[in-house]
Write a protein that holds these residues in place. Structure first.
Motif, mmCIF file in Angstrom:
data_model
loop_
_atom_site.group_PDB
_atom_site.id
_atom_site.type_symbol
_atom_site.label_atom_id
_atom_site.label_comp_id
_atom_site.label_asym_id
_atom_site.label_seq_id
_atom_site.Cartn_x
_atom_site.Cartn_y
_atom_site.Cartn_z
ATOM 1 N N ASP A 57 2.722 1.930 -3.397
ATOM 2 C CA ASP A 57 1.449 2.426 -4.289
ATOM 3 C C ASP A 57 1.349 3.989 -4.094
ATOM 4 O O ASP A 57 1.107 4.604 -5.045
ATOM 5 C CB ASP A 57 0.129 1.734 -4.080
ATOM 6 C CG ASP A 57 0.125 0.108 -4.737
ATOM 7 O OD1 ASP A 57 1.180 -0.022 -5.423
ATOM 8 O OD2 ASP A 57 -0.442 -0.643 -4.326
ATOM 9 N N VAL A 58 1.040 4.340 -2.870
ATOM 10 C CA VAL A 58 0.880 5.708 -2.508
ATOM 11 C C VAL A 58 2.254 6.500 -2.859
ATOM 12 O O VAL A 58 1.900 7.486 -3.442
ATOM 13 C CB VAL A 58 0.661 5.865 -0.890
ATOM 14 C CG1 VAL A 58 0.648 7.355 -0.658
ATOM 15 C CG2 VAL A 58 -0.581 5.228 -0.553
ATOM 16 N N ARG B 197 0.809 -1.228 -0.062
ATOM 17 C CA ARG B 197 0.111 -0.035 0.016
ATOM 18 C C ARG B 197 0.994 1.230 -0.097
ATOM 19 O O ARG B 197 0.770 2.053 -0.793
ATOM 20 C CB ARG B 197 -0.900 -0.036 1.343
ATOM 21 C CG ARG B 197 -1.497 1.480 1.563
ATOM 22 C CD ARG B 197 -2.594 1.855 0.679
ATOM 23 N NE ARG B 197 -3.730 1.111 0.464
ATOM 24 C CZ ARG B 197 -4.802 0.744 1.005
ATOM 25 N NH1 ARG B 197 -4.823 1.633 2.341
ATOM 26 N NH2 ARG B 197 -5.654 0.077 1.019
ATOM 27 N N TRP C 34 1.366 10.922 2.320
ATOM 28 C CA TRP C 34 2.372 9.712 2.544
ATOM 29 C C TRP C 34 2.971 9.724 3.754
ATOM 30 O O TRP C 34 3.322 8.724 4.408
ATOM 31 C CB TRP C 34 3.545 9.581 1.335
ATOM 32 C CG TRP C 34 4.063 11.044 1.295
ATOM 33 C CD1 TRP C 34 4.218 12.064 0.311
ATOM 34 C CD2 TRP C 34 5.462 11.108 2.043
ATOM 35 N NE1 TRP C 34 5.090 13.065 0.704
ATOM 36 C CE2 TRP C 34 5.971 12.566 1.785
ATOM 37 C CE3 TRP C 34 6.293 10.246 3.042
ATOM 38 C CZ2 TRP C 34 7.211 12.841 2.337
ATOM 39 C CZ3 TRP C 34 7.408 10.954 3.537
ATOM 40 C CH2 TRP C 34 7.703 12.134 3.381
ATOM 41 N N GLU D 139 9.756 1.364 -6.850
ATOM 42 C CA GLU D 139 9.441 0.150 -6.821
ATOM 43 C C GLU D 139 10.638 -0.718 -6.372
ATOM 44 O O GLU D 139 10.553 -2.027 -5.990
ATOM 45 C CB GLU D 139 8.897 -0.747 -8.028
ATOM 46 C CG GLU D 139 7.552 -0.113 -8.450
ATOM 47 C CD GLU D 139 7.163 -0.779 -9.557
ATOM 48 O OE1 GLU D 139 7.046 -1.866 -9.538
ATOM 49 O OE2 GLU D 139 6.555 -0.094 -10.671
ATOM 50 N N LEU E 185 4.268 5.945 -5.458
ATOM 51 C CA LEU E 185 4.226 5.934 -6.888
ATOM 52 C C LEU E 185 3.341 7.151 -7.156
ATOM 53 O O LEU E 185 3.567 7.584 -8.564
ATOM 54 C CB LEU E 185 4.168 4.746 -7.455
ATOM 55 C CG LEU E 185 5.396 3.606 -7.218
ATOM 56 C CD1 LEU E 185 4.851 2.397 -7.604
ATOM 57 C CD2 LEU E 185 6.734 4.131 -7.540
ATOM 58 N N ARG E 186 2.143 7.363 -6.618
ATOM 59 C CA ARG E 186 1.451 8.256 -6.995
ATOM 60 C C ARG E 186 1.657 9.855 -6.540
ATOM 61 O O ARG E 186 1.128 10.595 -7.320
ATOM 62 C CB ARG E 186 0.139 7.796 -6.512
ATOM 63 C CG ARG E 186 -0.621 6.548 -6.818
ATOM 64 C CD ARG E 186 -2.124 6.638 -6.866
ATOM 65 N NE ARG E 186 -2.497 6.734 -5.609
ATOM 66 C CZ ARG E 186 -2.612 5.595 -4.657
ATOM 67 N NH1 ARG E 186 -2.498 4.494 -5.016
ATOM 68 N NH2 ARG E 186 -2.984 5.939 -3.270
ATOM 69 N N GLN E 187 2.642 9.952 -5.945
ATOM 70 C CA GLN E 187 2.896 11.384 -5.457
ATOM 71 C C GLN E 187 4.145 11.916 -6.223
ATOM 72 O O GLN E 187 5.038 11.308 -6.944
ATOM 73 C CB GLN E 187 3.407 11.260 -4.117
ATOM 74 C CG GLN E 187 2.489 10.617 -2.947
ATOM 75 C CD GLN E 187 1.200 11.571 -2.724
ATOM 76 O OE1 GLN E 187 1.604 12.798 -2.545
ATOM 77 N NE2 GLN E 187 0.170 10.920 -2.694
ATOM 78 N N ASP E 188 4.101 13.500 -6.408
ATOM 79 C CA ASP E 188 5.378 14.034 -6.888
ATOM 80 C C ASP E 188 5.995 14.329 -5.628
ATOM 81 O O ASP E 188 5.907 15.026 -4.832
ATOM 82 C CB ASP E 188 4.704 15.307 -7.444
ATOM 83 C CG ASP E 188 5.888 16.150 -8.159
ATOM 84 O OD1 ASP E 188 6.791 15.550 -8.224
ATOM 85 O OD2 ASP E 188 5.600 17.105 -8.517
#
Length: 319
Positions: free
Chosen positions: A61-62, A58, A77, A311, A64-67
């Protein structure tokens, strides 16, 4: 033997056989009970471990979605508002268990999310003066901070002499050679001359060896007081930086935090020794995830600690 005596003998033998069978039955029953308990314990342990792994998944995933060009403590995060958008605290995974991802900031505040690894000092890259200041801050009575810091740098570099030309400590008496290469893990610090268990426990939560590169930038948006002091800021400047970051409510990790960048941090940067300014950063690409999972019945818990860059998993520990 008369018939009565024969019958008595048979009765006694029968009673002994029944007694032995009863004992065997009790033993087998007890063994089966133990086996059932061990099986249940193993099941609960597997549930807890995989729940903890789900927390790591989880978190990535969070991430990778952030800048992450600029990272601060009030982002989801790092310190997620679990009442508004549950993501990290006591998250249920079907009927398999639950996980919580959290970290402690400033010694006593629990944030639900993961930690910026660049809030720590990378001992593979920072100069000895910075390491010495960290030791002095965390262990005020340590008069050997300079020597210990130099020993840490000597362990990682490929030189055989120190800056003043003196030979580096060779560890002959310890029975192993000086590594002369970057640290692969924090536990290696225990091999360095002058670093005992007490000092290691004091500094381990403020240093890192990740990422394994010459880059040693520290994110001043997420670094705590000890790391800011180590960079070269004096006590008052450390207090001022924390206060400035906290915004109007005076609490770091909340919505009104001031995000530091080249512009907003310029006044603070000007008081930092010039040779330390290259260590200042405002974002990150490496994070520490501490995920604790528990079994469906809540009887067993497991903790997974991972350091991830995107990752890529740089460190993994299960306990």
């Amino acid at each position: 033997m008369n018939p009565r005596a024969r019958k008595g003998t048979i009765l006694i033998i029968t009673l002994w056989i029944l007694a032995v069978l009863a004992i065997l039955s009790i033993g087998i029953g007890g063994r089966m009970a133990i086996e059932l308990k061990l099986t249940a314990l193993h099941r609960d342990g597997v549930q807890a471990l995989y729940s903890a792994k789900a927390g790591v998944k989880r978190s990535i995933d969070v991430m990778l979605r952030q800048d992450h060009a600029v990272d601060s403590l009030n982002e989801a995060w790092s310190n997620n508002d679990e009442d508004v958008n549950p993501a990290f605290r006591n998250i249920k995974i079907g009927d398999a268990g639950r996980f919580t991802v959290s970290h402690v900031y400033a010694g006593d505040r629990v944030f639900y999310g993961f930690q910026d690894e660049k809030s720590r000092l990378n001992i593979n890259g920072v100069p000895p003066e910075v390491i010495s200041r960290l030791i002095s801050y965390l262990d005020r009575g340590n008069d050997n901070a300079d020597d210990i810091a130099q020993n840490i740098v000597d362990w990682r570099d490929q030189n055989v002499t120190e800056q003043d030309g003196a030979p580096e400590y060779d560890y002959v008496n310890e029975g192993f050679p000086r590594k002369d290469a970057k640290f692969d893990g924090l536990d290696e610090l225990m091999l360095v001359k002058g670093v005992d268990k007490e000092l290691f426990l004091r500094i381990k939560d403020y240093v890192t060896v990740y990422p394994a590169s010459d880059s040693a930038k520290v994110n001043v948006n997420t670094a705590g007081p000890a790391v800011l002091y180590a960079l070269g800021f004096e006590d008052q400047a450390v207090t001022d930086i924390a206060s400035f970051r906290a915004g109007e409510d005076g609490i770091e990790g909340t919505g009104d935090d001031v995000v530091l960048n080249d512009v907003s941090f310029s006044d603070f940067l000007s008081v930092l020794p010039e040779d330390r300014r290259s260590l200042v950063g405002y974002g990150s690409d490496c994070y520490r995830i501490v995920s604790t999972g528990c079994s469906a019945n809540g009887k067993v818990s497991k903790t997974v600690t991972a350091v991830a860059s995107g990752e890529n998993i740089l460190f993994w520990s299960e306990e």
